[in-house]
Design a protein around this motif. Structure first.
Motif, PDB file in Angstrom:
ATOM      1  N   SER A  27       5.988   4.259   0.810  1.00  0.00           N
ATOM      2  CA  SER A  27       5.494   4.998  -0.350  1.00  0.00           C
ATOM      3  C   SER A  27       5.269   6.459   0.035  1.00  0.00           C
ATOM      4  O   SER A  27       5.900   6.962   0.970  1.00  0.00           O
ATOM      5  N   ASP A  28       4.358   7.127  -0.644  1.00  0.00           N
ATOM      6  CA  ASP A  28       4.121   8.559  -0.457  1.00  0.00           C
ATOM      7  C   ASP A  28       3.625   8.860   0.956  1.00  0.00           C
ATOM      8  O   ASP A  28       2.665   8.246   1.434  1.00  0.00           O
ATOM      9  N   GLN A  42      -3.590   9.859   4.488  1.00  0.00           N
ATOM     10  CA  GLN A  42      -4.949   9.609   4.012  1.00  0.00           C
ATOM     11  C   GLN A  42      -5.413   8.211   4.408  1.00  0.00           C
ATOM     12  O   GLN A  42      -6.591   8.012   4.766  1.00  0.00           O
ATOM     13  N   LEU A  43      -4.501   7.233   4.357  1.00  0.00           N
ATOM     14  CA  LEU A  43      -4.852   5.884   4.775  1.00  0.00           C
ATOM     15  C   LEU A  43      -5.206   5.860   6.259  1.00  0.00           C
ATOM     16  O   LEU A  43      -6.171   5.196   6.668  1.00  0.00           O
ATOM     17  N   GLN A  83       2.073  11.523   2.247  1.00  0.00           N
ATOM     18  CA  GLN A  83       0.720  12.084   2.328  1.00  0.00           C
ATOM     19  C   GLN A  83      -0.342  11.020   2.117  1.00  0.00           C
ATOM     20  O   GLN A  83      -1.429  11.089   2.695  1.00  0.00           O
ATOM     21  N   ASN A  84      -0.030  10.014   1.307  1.00  0.00           N
ATOM     22  CA  ASN A  84      -0.975   8.909   1.128  1.00  0.00           C
ATOM     23  C   ASN A  84      -1.084   8.075   2.409  1.00  0.00           C
ATOM     24  O   ASN A  84      -2.147   7.512   2.699  1.00  0.00           O
ATOM     25  N   ASP A 136       2.483  -0.038   0.936  1.00  0.00           N
ATOM     26  CA  ASP A 136       2.624   1.112   0.040  1.00  0.00           C
ATOM     27  C   ASP A 136       1.259   1.507  -0.493  1.00  0.00           C
ATOM     28  O   ASP A 136       0.221   1.054   0.025  1.00  0.00           O
ATOM     29  N   ASP A 137       1.237   2.317  -1.561  1.00  0.00           N
ATOM     30  CA  ASP A 137      -0.008   2.879  -2.071  1.00  0.00           C
ATOM     31  C   ASP A 137      -0.984   1.821  -2.584  1.00  0.00           C
ATOM     32  O   ASP A 137      -2.169   2.114  -2.767  1.00  0.00           O
ATOM     33  N   TRP A 157       5.565   1.727   6.217  1.00  0.00           N
ATOM     34  CA  TRP A 157       5.176   2.434   4.998  1.00  0.00           C
ATOM     35  C   TRP A 157       6.391   2.702   4.113  1.00  0.00           C
ATOM     36  O   TRP A 157       7.418   3.198   4.569  1.00  0.00           O
ATOM     37  N   THR A 194      -5.135  -1.277   0.281  1.00  0.00           N
ATOM     38  CA  THR A 194      -6.435  -0.637   0.470  1.00  0.00           C
ATOM     39  C   THR A 194      -6.693  -0.372   1.949  1.00  0.00           C
ATOM     40  O   THR A 194      -6.089  -1.009   2.828  1.00  0.00           O
TER      41      THR A 194
END
Length: 391
Positions: free
Chosen positions: A58-59, A65-66, A61-62, A36-37, A56, A40
């Protein structure tokens, strides 16, 4: 697709599983952890390099980005330790070494970046926050979900969405001085290399077409070459492809262009039955093993399709007919094949070269000096070989 392979993981103390929805050749992770978010990019990168799948939770869109952050870590310049070679210690260059090193690096990159996983429900929906609606894209790419939950890598999901947009908007390619709008389907290679289409659009048609106006398009793909031949006045074109996806894609495109009555489509390996005055083939250009759907349009392991086309061409040409082989010489510049071998295969098949038309590529990679294969790409020439039966 590996339609019956299940991915297993543990969540909230319970054993879970779902269909592993990936292209052929994709490696299913043996270990899956929830992510999740809080994860790292450095930790995600280390886990992915170790072969761990990151499911995954969580969000959405995050997660994107990851994925971008992991790509930056892979693509950053690597420090190398140069070894000085002299005398007998110097080794001769290995044919194709740069290409094989590049493919290995790309394979490792794809494996690492495919570690972020998304769970889809029985109608391809997802409960992740800020997730786009991918249901239509997945139906077009994979068919009906049939109520079964599945797991797919974020990268593959992005590929399905991208293919959905390609299919919705189409791509313009040159043809007869007027652009043809072609709509590629998921898993069918888009005709982005316009120079080979242009060669077929302008090569002199064989005289035999006047007596028997029939042409074969071997490996029809999106149907773009069949469309060009039909627009050039060939009365009957028969397109063949072993891929069910390709045949469906070609049928869709030819209907859109109003050419469905002029072009027949057959799902078969290499040649359709009978003989033709013109037989066109644009085989995969590089003799290497494909590992995914789109790879099959680029890589031809052992040059099997190329050899098969040449070996069977003579038996499918009518009197005075021609075979048009569209082939890049990139494999020659990469040390994967030599011109002598190509000419020998032609001669062994009872074929003679009647002529050749050449075109330089105009795609961006040919101009990109940072590309690892730039030296070969900048020297590449795409040719249309006009072949006939030896007397």
């Amino acid at each position: 697709m590996t339609a019956h392979t299940q991915l297993h993981w543990t969540e909230n103390g319970e054993a879970r599983s779902a269909l592993w929805r990936m292209d052929a050749g994709a490696v299913m992770p043996k270990t899956v952890v929830l992510a999740d978010d809080r994860l790292t990019a450095d930790s995600a990168y280390r886990l992915a390099c170790a072969g761990t799948g990151l499911l995954w939770r969580s969000d959405f869109q995050n997660a994107r980005q990851l994925l971008q952050a992991m790509a930056r870590r892979i693509d950053q310049p690597k420090k190398t330790c140069a070894k000085k070679a002299s005398g007998d210690a110097a080794q001769a260059p290995v044919p194709g070494a740069a290409f094989h090193a590049h493919r290995l690096a790309q394979s490792q990159r794809n494996r690492v970046l495919s570690a972020i996983l998304i769970e889809l429900d029985g109608d391809y929906g997802t409960a992740l926050r800020r997730a786009p609606d991918v249901r239509q894209a997945c139906v077009q790419a994979f068919g009906s979900a049939q109520g079964e939950a599945s797991v797919i890598s974020l990268r593959s999901l992005q590929g399905a969405v991208g293919a959905f947009e390609w299919r919705k908007n189409g791509v313009e390619v040159p043809g007869m001085g007027e652009a043809l709008r072609i709509y590629p389907h998921y898993g069918v290679f888009s005709p982005v290399r316009g120079e080979y289409v242009d060669l077929v659009a302008h090569a002199p048609l064989p005289e035999a077409l006047k007596a028997q106006s029939v042409a074969f398009d071997v490996g029809v793909g999106t149907g773009v070459l069949s469309a060009v031949l039909a627009r050039r006045g060939v009365a009957q074109v028969v397109g063949s492809d072993l891929s069910e996806r390709a045949v469906a894609c070609a049928r869709d495109n030819l209907q859109r262009l109003g050419l469905q009555n002029q072009v027949d489509l057959v799902q078969t390996h290499l040649f359709p039955p009978g003989r033709a005055a013109l037989v066109v083939c644009n085989p995969p250009w590089l003799p290497a093993r494909p590992v995914g759907l789109l790879d099959q349009a680029v890589y031809d392991e052992g040059s099997q399709m190329l050899k098969g086309f040449l070996a069977g061409l003579r038996d499918h040409l009518c009197e005075g007919g021609e075979g048009w082989l569209i082939l890049s010489d990139l494999a020659e510049h990469l040390g994967l094949r030599n011109r002598e071998a190509l000419l020998r295969w032609m001669a062994e098949a009872g074929l003679v070269v009647l002529g050749r038309l050449d075109a330089k590529p105009v795609h961006a990679k040919a101009q990109d000096s940072t590309d690892p294969l730039h030296a070969a790409r900048s020297a590449e020439v795409t040719s249309l070989w006009r072949l006939g039966a030896a007397g």
